[in-house]
Design a protein around this motif. Sequence first.
Motif, PDB file in Angstrom:
ATOM      1  N   ASN A  25      -3.006 -15.173   6.322  1.00 23.19           N
ATOM      2  CA  ASN A  25      -3.518 -14.526   5.158  1.00 23.19           C
ATOM      3  C   ASN A  25      -3.833 -16.051   4.498  1.00 23.19           C
ATOM      4  OD1 ASN A  25      -4.689 -12.942   3.687  1.00 23.19           O
ATOM      5  ND2 ASN A  25      -3.640 -11.510   3.643  1.00 23.19           N
ATOM      6  N   TYR A  30      12.449  -9.190   1.987  1.00 23.10           N
ATOM      7  CA  TYR A  30      11.875  -8.597   0.561  1.00 23.10           C
ATOM      8  C   TYR A  30      13.356  -8.183   0.062  1.00 23.10           C
ATOM      9  CZ  TYR A  30       7.845  -7.315   3.032  1.00 23.10           C
ATOM     10  OH  TYR A  30       6.808  -8.061   3.719  1.00 23.10           O
ATOM     11  N   LEU A  85      13.492  -0.851  -6.873  1.00 22.33           N
ATOM     12  CA  LEU A  85      12.719  -1.810  -6.085  1.00 22.33           C
ATOM     13  C   LEU A  85      13.126  -2.289  -5.091  1.00 22.33           C
ATOM     14  CD1 LEU A  85      12.194  -4.770  -8.571  1.00 22.33           C
ATOM     15  CD2 LEU A  85      10.069  -3.546  -7.906  1.00 22.33           C
ATOM     16  N   LEU A  86      14.266  -1.810  -4.474  1.00 23.94           N
ATOM     17  CA  LEU A  86      15.500  -2.139  -3.241  1.00 23.94           C
ATOM     18  C   LEU A  86      14.554  -0.698  -2.514  1.00 23.94           C
ATOM     19  CD1 LEU A  86      18.405  -3.316  -3.723  1.00 23.94           C
ATOM     20  CD2 LEU A  86      16.457  -4.573  -2.554  1.00 23.94           C
ATOM     21  N   THR A 127      10.706  -0.713  -1.170  1.00 23.69           N
ATOM     22  CA  THR A 127      11.143  -2.018   0.144  1.00 23.69           C
ATOM     23  C   THR A 127      10.927  -0.944   0.905  1.00 23.69           C
ATOM     24  OG1 THR A 127      13.154  -2.552   0.501  1.00 23.69           O
ATOM     25  CG2 THR A 127      12.174  -3.703  -0.718  1.00 23.69           C
ATOM     26  N   GLN A 128      10.924   0.459   1.703  1.00 24.93           N
ATOM     27  CA  GLN A 128      11.739   1.297   2.521  1.00 24.93           C
ATOM     28  C   GLN A 128      10.285   1.637   2.946  1.00 24.93           C
ATOM     29  OE1 GLN A 128      13.365   5.176   2.534  1.00 24.93           O
ATOM     30  NE2 GLN A 128      11.729   5.279   0.720  1.00 24.93           N
ATOM     31  N   ASP A 129       8.904   1.804   2.334  1.00 24.87           N
ATOM     32  CA  ASP A 129       7.877   1.971   2.697  1.00 24.87           C
ATOM     33  C   ASP A 129       6.849   0.723   2.783  1.00 24.87           C
ATOM     34  OD1 ASP A 129       7.829   4.328   1.942  1.00 24.87           O
ATOM     35  OD2 ASP A 129       7.237   4.330   0.094  1.00 24.87           O
ATOM     36  N   PHE A 130       8.005  -0.706   2.870  1.00 23.17           N
ATOM     37  CA  PHE A 130       6.189  -1.471   3.620  1.00 23.17           C
ATOM     38  C   PHE A 130       6.891  -2.039   4.806  1.00 23.17           C
ATOM     39  CE2 PHE A 130       7.004  -4.784  -0.582  1.00 23.17           C
ATOM     40  CZ  PHE A 130       6.943  -3.597  -1.324  1.00 23.17           C
ATOM     41  N   PRO A 131       5.468  -2.326   4.807  1.00 27.14           N
ATOM     42  CA  PRO A 131       4.889  -3.430   6.287  1.00 27.14           C
ATOM     43  C   PRO A 131       6.550  -3.995   6.670  1.00 27.14           C
ATOM     44  CG  PRO A 131       3.543  -4.285   4.893  1.00 27.14           C
ATOM     45  CD  PRO A 131       4.096  -2.798   4.167  1.00 27.14           C
ATOM     46  N   PHE A 132       6.869  -3.740   8.031  1.00 25.83           N
ATOM     47  CA  PHE A 132       7.877  -5.133   8.968  1.00 25.83           C
ATOM     48  C   PHE A 132       7.085  -6.438   7.887  1.00 25.83           C
ATOM     49  CE2 PHE A 132       9.607  -2.386  11.770  1.00 25.83           C
ATOM     50  CZ  PHE A 132      10.565  -1.392  10.374  1.00 25.83           C
ATOM     51  N   TRP A 133       7.997  -7.995   7.872  1.00 27.86           N
ATOM     52  CA  TRP A 133       8.359  -9.134   7.430  1.00 27.86           C
ATOM     53  C   TRP A 133       7.293  -9.997   8.826  1.00 27.86           C
ATOM     54  CZ3 TRP A 133      11.089 -14.135   8.549  1.00 27.86           C
ATOM     55  CH2 TRP A 133      10.015 -14.800   7.900  1.00 27.86           C
ATOM     56  N   GLY A 134       6.084 -10.353   8.405  1.00 23.87           N
ATOM     57  CA  GLY A 134       5.522 -10.593   9.240  1.00 23.87           C
ATOM     58  C   GLY A 134       4.931  -9.868  10.898  1.00 23.87           C
ATOM     59  N   ALA A 193      -2.220  -6.035   4.087  1.00 24.10           N
ATOM     60  CA  ALA A 193      -2.414  -6.765   3.130  1.00 24.10           C
ATOM     61  C   ALA A 193      -4.028  -8.285   4.045  1.00 24.10           C
ATOM     62  CB  ALA A 193      -1.606  -8.193   2.798  1.00 24.10           C
ATOM     63  N   GLY A 194      -3.306  -7.983   5.162  1.00 27.16           N
ATOM     64  CA  GLY A 194      -3.830  -9.310   6.149  1.00 27.16           C
ATOM     65  C   GLY A 194      -5.106  -8.877   7.376  1.00 27.16           C
ATOM     66  N   THR A 212      -9.991  -7.905   3.329  1.00 22.13           N
ATOM     67  CA  THR A 212     -11.165  -9.143   3.129  1.00 22.13           C
ATOM     68  C   THR A 212     -10.779 -10.369   3.966  1.00 22.13           C
ATOM     69  OG1 THR A 212      -9.397  -9.406   1.175  1.00 22.13           O
ATOM     70  CG2 THR A 212     -11.803  -8.232   1.256  1.00 22.13           C
ATOM     71  N   ALA A 213      -8.664 -10.199   4.305  1.00 22.01           N
ATOM     72  CA  ALA A 213      -8.695 -11.996   4.764  1.00 22.01           C
ATOM     73  C   ALA A 213      -9.097 -11.956   5.918  1.00 22.01           C
ATOM     74  CB  ALA A 213      -7.112 -11.709   5.159  1.00 22.01           C
ATOM     75  N   THR A 214      -9.658 -11.255   7.009  1.00 25.44           N
ATOM     76  CA  THR A 214      -9.893 -11.228   8.583  1.00 25.44           C
ATOM     77  C   THR A 214     -11.532 -11.692   8.002  1.00 25.44           C
ATOM     78  OG1 THR A 214      -8.512  -9.409   8.265  1.00 25.44           O
ATOM     79  CG2 THR A 214     -10.499  -9.982  10.244  1.00 25.44           C
ATOM     80  N   GLY A 238      13.228  -7.142   9.489  1.00 26.13           N
ATOM     81  CA  GLY A 238      12.527  -6.746   8.835  1.00 26.13           C
ATOM     82  C   GLY A 238      11.648  -6.800   7.490  1.00 26.13           C
ATOM     83  N   LYS A 239      13.171  -6.055   7.176  1.00 24.33           N
ATOM     84  CA  LYS A 239      12.905  -6.791   5.324  1.00 24.33           C
ATOM     85  C   LYS A 239      13.714  -7.088   5.149  1.00 24.33           C
ATOM     86  CE  LYS A 239      10.060  -2.581   5.676  1.00 24.33           C
ATOM     87  NZ  LYS A 239      10.845  -1.335   5.518  1.00 24.33           N
ATOM     88  N   LYS A 254       3.755 -12.999  12.225  1.00 25.35           N
ATOM     89  CA  LYS A 254       4.181 -13.103  12.976  1.00 25.35           C
ATOM     90  C   LYS A 254       3.563 -13.779  14.344  1.00 25.35           C
ATOM     91  CE  LYS A 254       8.181 -11.607  13.831  1.00 25.35           C
ATOM     92  NZ  LYS A 254       8.976  -9.973  13.787  1.00 25.35           N
ATOM     93  N   CYS A 313       2.801 -13.576   5.590  1.00 28.71           N
ATOM     94  CA  CYS A 313       3.210 -14.045   6.372  1.00 28.71           C
ATOM     95  C   CYS A 313       2.771 -13.056   8.047  1.00 28.71           C
ATOM     96  CB  CYS A 313       4.686 -14.210   6.351  1.00 28.71           C
ATOM     97  SG  CYS A 313       5.272 -15.745   7.720  1.00 28.71           S
TER      98      CYS A 313
END
Lengths: 81, 274, 129
Positions: free
Chosen positions: C82, C14, B16-17, B20-27, B33-34, B37-39, C10-11, C59, C57
Amino acid sequence: MIWELDLAILILVIVAAIGVIQVKDLLGCAILFSAYSFLMCLLWAIMGAVDVAFTEASVGAGVSTVFFVAAVFRTTRRTKD
Amino acid sequence: MKAIGLIIVVLAGALLLYSTQDFPFWGDPASPAGTHTATYYLTKAFEETSVPNVVTAVLADYRGFDTMFETGVIFCAGLGCFVLLRLSRSRDEDSYYRHVATGITLHIKSAKIPDVSSEFERIDTLWTPYDLIVKTVCRLLAPFVQLFGLYVIAHGHHSPGGGFQGGVILGASVILIAISHNMRTAIGRISEKTIHILMAVGVLLYSGIGALCILLGGNFLDYASLSRILFTNEIEARSLGILGVEVGVGITVMAVMITIYNNLSSDGRLDEGL
Amino acid sequence: MSDLVVTLLGKYNYWLCVILMMIGLYAMIAKNNLIKKLVGMNIFQTSIILFYVSIGCKKGATISILEHGAGHHGVDPTHYINPLPHVLMLTAIVVSVSTFGVALALAIKVYRKHKTLEEDEILMQLRSE
């Protein structure tokens, strides 16, 4: 979102989670689990999920603890691990 | 077992760790995801439903099916708790009564004093005297807790809250009475039969509003078609439809919380409680 | 060096979320007491909810309740968090507490029959029957 606050509470949440699964008394486990839920609720409030935080504050830290204590009262506090 | 568990956990965690390298940065505002449909929900929810709290609008209107079946799951959980504990209890023959004026306890085998007697109250073996301060404070507090629960349900359009939270708060007020007095008092206020009927009424109210929309010519849970009987425009009708289903959710959640507490804390006998 | 700091900032959310998830999984697999296993399951659930909320979340954005009058003249979606993950997770919390109630009811029934909540003792009783 303030990342310093988020990091501090996340570390507290992990400490609480380890405490919940390591404590050798189920009643203590119930109270620690309540604290864990409340810290989780703070985390969600920081991330801006106010509805989720409100639900967790009333459900996780409130009613679920009562269920837990009720079940421990009807069974036993003893646990081996 | 512990070693195997640890190995599985470490492997799964490492996987799982790594992912996470393919994930967008937090925030990250541009995260996938944002952006789709969220828009749409954020820009259109107020125009289409006149509800400022987007979470409530999406919960009860756009994703009404989801919430309806979640309510069904909660109803089934309450029913499951009832079937598991209440239906399979062992009936005990002995009953205990306490004379209120003198405090003398009677132990009667295979007989009962009629419930109409006001001089005796039924107790069980774990009975201890109740604290006057806790009793009084909780009795005074309960109506305010219920008022707050109703506010949370009714004001869910404009502030955080809604059926789930308000229902839990209403249920918690009855649980508060059951803990501070005893469970017989709480069941005297709201009987087991009433709770079971309320459990079903909430789900019925939700799906009934959905079915009413079909009868009025719309799709299932399409509240815009309610405008014909509510004498408002379609946007107001959607807002009122959301309020209706929130009330349904609140009723079911309240009743399920009370029934789970009653069965768990008394082992299905509904006598004394905690 | 600054690349590493950016990745870390950033990570880390997670990563800690995955660690929390693994604590729950470990409790479900390795603990002997049935109620401890249930607590592990609940920790797992809350960590997944945390993961979803982290995805939602944004920013520099505010909570997803529109300001007074903001809805009438066009909403800028980058100003609001969102709402979709919040909706999905809100129901999940209430469902999780009801399933927790049913699971505790099952634990009480097990205790009624075997007079213990330890997995190995229950297995021993079942084998000796």
